[in-house]
Design a protein around this motif. Structure first.
Motif, PDB file in Angstrom:
ATOM      1  N   GLU A 265       0.846  -1.193   0.000  1.00 31.04           N
ATOM      2  CA  GLU A 265       0.000   0.000   0.000  1.00 31.04           C
ATOM      3  C   GLU A 265       0.878   1.237   0.000  1.00 31.04           C
ATOM      4  O   GLU A 265       1.613   1.512   0.948  1.00 31.04           O
ATOM      5  CB  GLU A 265      -0.908  -0.004   1.228  1.00 31.04           C
ATOM      6  CG  GLU A 265      -1.848   1.176   1.307  1.00 31.04           C
ATOM      7  CD  GLU A 265      -3.105   1.015   0.475  1.00 31.04           C
ATOM      8  OE1 GLU A 265      -3.847   2.004   0.335  1.00 31.04           O
ATOM      9  OE2 GLU A 265      -3.342  -0.094  -0.040  1.00 31.04           O
TER      10      GLU A 265
ATOM     11  N   SER B 214       1.886   4.909   0.557  1.00 29.33           N
ATOM     12  CA  SER B 214       1.412   5.881   1.540  1.00 29.33           C
ATOM     13  C   SER B 214       2.394   7.036   1.664  1.00 29.33           C
ATOM     14  O   SER B 214       3.594   6.820   1.852  1.00 29.33           O
ATOM     15  CB  SER B 214       1.243   5.218   2.911  1.00 29.33           C
ATOM     16  OG  SER B 214       0.984   6.207   3.902  1.00 29.33           O
TER      17      SER B 214
ATOM     18  N   ASN C 225      -8.283   3.264   0.000  1.00 30.61           N
ATOM     19  CA  ASN C 225      -7.983   4.531   0.670  1.00 30.61           C
ATOM     20  C   ASN C 225      -7.832   5.667  -0.338  1.00 30.61           C
ATOM     21  O   ASN C 225      -8.203   6.814  -0.059  1.00 30.61           O
ATOM     22  CB  ASN C 225      -6.717   4.403   1.509  1.00 30.61           C
ATOM     23  CG  ASN C 225      -6.904   3.481   2.699  1.00 30.61           C
ATOM     24  OD1 ASN C 225      -8.016   3.317   3.203  1.00 30.61           O
ATOM     25  ND2 ASN C 225      -5.825   2.866   3.160  1.00 30.61           N
TER      26      ASN C 225
ATOM     27  N   GLU D  56     -15.631   1.490   4.984  1.00 31.83           N
ATOM     28  CA  GLU D  56     -14.478   1.646   5.857  1.00 31.83           C
ATOM     29  C   GLU D  56     -13.230   1.919   5.032  1.00 31.83           C
ATOM     30  O   GLU D  56     -12.880   1.141   4.138  1.00 31.83           O
ATOM     31  CB  GLU D  56     -14.277   0.384   6.697  1.00 31.83           C
ATOM     32  CG  GLU D  56     -15.417   0.081   7.670  1.00 31.83           C
ATOM     33  CD  GLU D  56     -15.581   1.156   8.722  1.00 31.83           C
ATOM     34  OE1 GLU D  56     -14.543   1.775   9.115  1.00 31.83           O
ATOM     35  OE2 GLU D  56     -16.718   1.396   9.155  1.00 31.83           O
ATOM     36  N   TRP D  57     -12.578   3.013   5.307  1.00 29.47           N
ATOM     37  CA  TRP D  57     -11.274   3.330   4.717  1.00 29.47           C
ATOM     38  C   TRP D  57     -10.599   4.361   5.615  1.00 29.47           C
ATOM     39  O   TRP D  57     -11.236   4.950   6.495  1.00 29.47           O
ATOM     40  CB  TRP D  57     -11.427   3.862   3.288  1.00 29.47           C
ATOM     41  CG  TRP D  57     -12.160   5.161   3.140  1.00 29.47           C
ATOM     42  CD1 TRP D  57     -11.647   6.426   3.241  1.00 29.47           C
ATOM     43  CD2 TRP D  57     -13.561   5.327   2.889  1.00 29.47           C
ATOM     44  NE1 TRP D  57     -12.621   7.360   3.055  1.00 29.47           N
ATOM     45  CE2 TRP D  57     -13.810   6.723   2.828  1.00 29.47           C
ATOM     46  CE3 TRP D  57     -14.628   4.450   2.685  1.00 29.47           C
ATOM     47  CZ2 TRP D  57     -15.078   7.246   2.599  1.00 29.47           C
ATOM     48  CZ3 TRP D  57     -15.885   4.967   2.448  1.00 29.47           C
ATOM     49  CH2 TRP D  57     -16.105   6.347   2.405  1.00 29.47           C
ATOM     50  N   VAL D  58      -9.317   4.555   5.432  1.00 25.87           N
ATOM     51  CA  VAL D  58      -8.567   5.504   6.255  1.00 25.87           C
ATOM     52  C   VAL D  58      -8.874   6.917   5.785  1.00 25.87           C
ATOM     53  O   VAL D  58      -8.624   7.266   4.629  1.00 25.87           O
ATOM     54  CB  VAL D  58      -7.052   5.235   6.164  1.00 25.87           C
ATOM     55  CG1 VAL D  58      -6.279   6.281   6.971  1.00 25.87           C
ATOM     56  CG2 VAL D  58      -6.728   3.829   6.663  1.00 25.87           C
ATOM     57  N   ARG D  59      -9.416   7.722   6.674  1.00 24.07           N
ATOM     58  CA  ARG D  59      -9.785   9.102   6.339  1.00 24.07           C
ATOM     59  C   ARG D  59      -8.729  10.078   6.843  1.00 24.07           C
ATOM     60  O   ARG D  59      -8.214   9.928   7.956  1.00 24.07           O
ATOM     61  CB  ARG D  59     -11.151   9.435   6.928  1.00 24.07           C
ATOM     62  CG  ARG D  59     -12.313   8.694   6.250  1.00 24.07           C
ATOM     63  CD  ARG D  59     -13.595   8.838   7.051  1.00 24.07           C
ATOM     64  NE  ARG D  59     -14.779   8.425   6.319  1.00 24.07           N
ATOM     65  CZ  ARG D  59     -15.166   7.166   6.174  1.00 24.07           C
ATOM     66  NH1 ARG D  59     -14.441   6.186   6.711  1.00 24.07           N
ATOM     67  NH2 ARG D  59     -16.257   6.872   5.489  1.00 24.07           N
TER      68      ARG D  59
ATOM     69  N   SER E  35      -7.351  13.781   8.171  1.00 22.10           N
ATOM     70  CA  SER E  35      -7.886  14.791   9.082  1.00 22.10           C
ATOM     71  C   SER E  35      -8.398  15.984   8.274  1.00 22.10           C
ATOM     72  O   SER E  35      -7.972  16.212   7.130  1.00 22.10           O
ATOM     73  CB  SER E  35      -6.786  15.262  10.040  1.00 22.10           C
ATOM     74  OG  SER E  35      -5.789  15.981   9.319  1.00 22.10           O
TER      75      SER E  35
END
Length: 247
Positions: free
Chosen positions: A2, A4, A163, A222-225, A227
């Protein structure tokens, strides 16, 4: 694997690119070498070596680092890296041409061409938006861009990273909720040229586009959000981006 921007090695590469943009190539090379020395896996080694290549002053040194990048890219065996092979082999071929080695130049040019076909990524694929869609609906090209006013999009964009689709949904225009749909391309698709071999080698975000319809086959919640602060920074950067998208 993944991709990032929070990855420590990726962060160093971004710092190095910032030094390049500010006309400080020596400082950039120092940071890229630091990144290469701090890698923890083959993908990171491939990525860092890619940037070290750009600051080599001789053909021999450039070829050595290109072959180092290729060595680790071959070990990765991931769709995020496979799209880098055409350009990587092409650069190696050019080095051999400059060295007068016609046989190896041809060999690498042929390898470059062999990897330039359609993406091998089979998904699953995701599309981020704020539109309220249902399973069975078909997405089609020809809609207004979510990010550039008055631009009619000739393609539908999607990704194999949930994501990434969530990030696209967060940046999309509109008042609706962020939605990430599982999609199925109904025809051929290609690497997104707006990201492939741009800042990072290959297509690490596994981003694609198609002119053909795409079918909604499901939805994820559901996924990484990011800020709100990070999102605002990206929105401001997007608003200040100069140059046209490849549409």
């Amino acid at each position: 694997m993944e991709f990032s921007p929070a990855n420590p090695v990726i962060k160093l590469c971004l710092q190095g690119m910032n030094m390049e943009d500010n006309g400080k190539p020596e400082e950039a090379l120092t940071i890229f070498l630091q990144a290469f020395n701090e890698v923890t896996d083959d993908f990171e080694k491939f990525t860092a070596a890619h940037y070290v290549v750009r600051h080599q002053n001789t053909v021999v040194d450039k070829l050595r680092w290109l072959q180092t990048a290729l060595q680790y890219a071959l070990k990765v065996n991931d769709d995020a890296v496979n799209s880098a092979f055409p350009a990587l082999y092409q650069h190696i071929a050019r080095c051999y041409e400059q060295l007068g080695d016609a046989d190896n130049a041809k060999k690498n040019n042929d390898l470059s061409a062999s990897f330039a076909a359609n993406p091998s990524d089979k998904g699953p694929f995701y599309h981020g938006t704020r539109a309220d869609l249902q399973v069975g609906d078909m997405l089609t090209a020809g809609r207004l861009s979510n990010y550039h006013a008055d631009v009619i999009m000739n393609h539908i964009y999607f990704t194999a990273m949930v994501n990434g689709a969530g990030f696209a949904a967060a940046l999309a225009k509109g008042e609706g909720h962020e939605r990430v749909y599982i999609v199925e391309p109904k025809g051929s698709y290609e690497n997104d040229p707006n990201v492939t071999d741009k800042k990072f080698p290959g297509n690490p975000t596994r981003s694609y586009r198609t002119r053909e319809p795409m079918k909604i086959i499901g939805e994820v919640t559901e996924w990484v959000r990011l800020s709100p602060e990070a999102l605002q920074q990206f929105r401001e950067k997007l608003a200040n981006t100069k140059g046209e998208i490849i549409n």
